[in-house]
Design an enzyme around this catalytic site. Sequence first.
Site, short mmCIF file in Angstrom:
data_model
loop_
_atom_site.label_atom_id
_atom_site.label_comp_id
_atom_site.label_asym_id
_atom_site.label_seq_id
_atom_site.Cartn_x
_atom_site.Cartn_y
_atom_site.Cartn_z
N ILE A 123 0.78 -1.19 -0.10
CA ILE A 123 0.02 0.05 -0.11
C ILE A 123 0.96 1.18 0.06
CG2 ILE A 123 -1.56 1.36 1.66
CD1 ILE A 123 -2.97 -0.88 -0.11
N LYS A 124 0.70 1.99 -0.98
CA LYS A 124 1.54 3.36 -1.06
C LYS A 124 0.77 4.67 -0.47
CE LYS A 124 4.07 4.34 -4.91
NZ LYS A 124 4.24 4.56 -6.10
N LEU A 125 1.89 5.11 0.31
CA LEU A 125 1.28 6.19 1.16
C LEU A 125 2.31 7.36 1.13
CD1 LEU A 125 0.40 4.12 4.19
CD2 LEU A 125 -1.39 5.51 3.08
#
Length: 310
Positions: A123-125
């Site tokens: 998950i990219k944040l």
Amino acid sequence: MTNKLEQLKQYSDVVADTGDIEAIARYKPLDATTNPSLLYKAAQMEQYAPLVQDALSSTDSIEAACDKIAVAIGCEILKIVPGRVSTEVDARLSFNTNASIEKAKHLIGLYEEAGISKERVLIKLASTWEGIRAAEVLEKEGINCNLTLLFSFSQAAACADAGAFLISPFVGRILDWYKANTDQKEYAPMEDPGVVSVTRIYNYYKQHGYNTVVMGASFRNTGELEALAGCDRLTISPQLLGELEADTGELKRVLTPENSGEAIAKLIEDEAAFRFSNNEDAMATEKLSQGIRGFVADQVNLENFLKSKA
């Protein structure tokens, strides 16, 4: 002699920075990364037209359709890469920890509905204080994260302290800033400010025993890539993958855990110190803000594209 791409793969895990299935199939990377800009580009490709129509017909809102497309394209990529795909949380949530956590869990749920386990997804944040806190919670729940839009040492130290699985420190965008804001317009690869930044982060992580993966990102030329050979992972555009493949010169390893240079003191910052450190760094502040705005703009572009197809 083998080409430089094959040589680089001996020292660093190579990741494709694209949503283009054909490019991914050609260069055989370990993983692939996507972002709103790449998804917007991919959604317009003819090969993805059925996925777009399915997303629109099976959801009741444009937001839901965007999530569905992001996951559908991720699933297509995972048919080709042996490792993981990175899927990004809506950049409009970059300053909202709880909403980022909820969106991340929703995306993982969509992947699981499609038969993909969370172990194959990152998950990219954005590496804001709020994004890093969201990653800290998600990692404890077994959802691995890729902290992106990372431009400062302070951000990198905070991500490692939070137990992030992986960071994406940007190289080329740092170079862009220095070219635009200083008198120096040309840099040798080893003096490139982006290369210097990632090298310091890599050395810091190795010296202090952090398991967080360092994945250099945002490259402007192959010289930057060669100067970071040995970095844990490197996410590379199809154009630069092609240039490496076409070059049969020798490529030497530069970064190694055993030779991490001068000792770097451990940095632990609370929220106030983190915000102050990053505010003092004009480059990091400007590039983070610009990066978030850019991803938001392409998220809106994707939404408008879907509205035109609905």
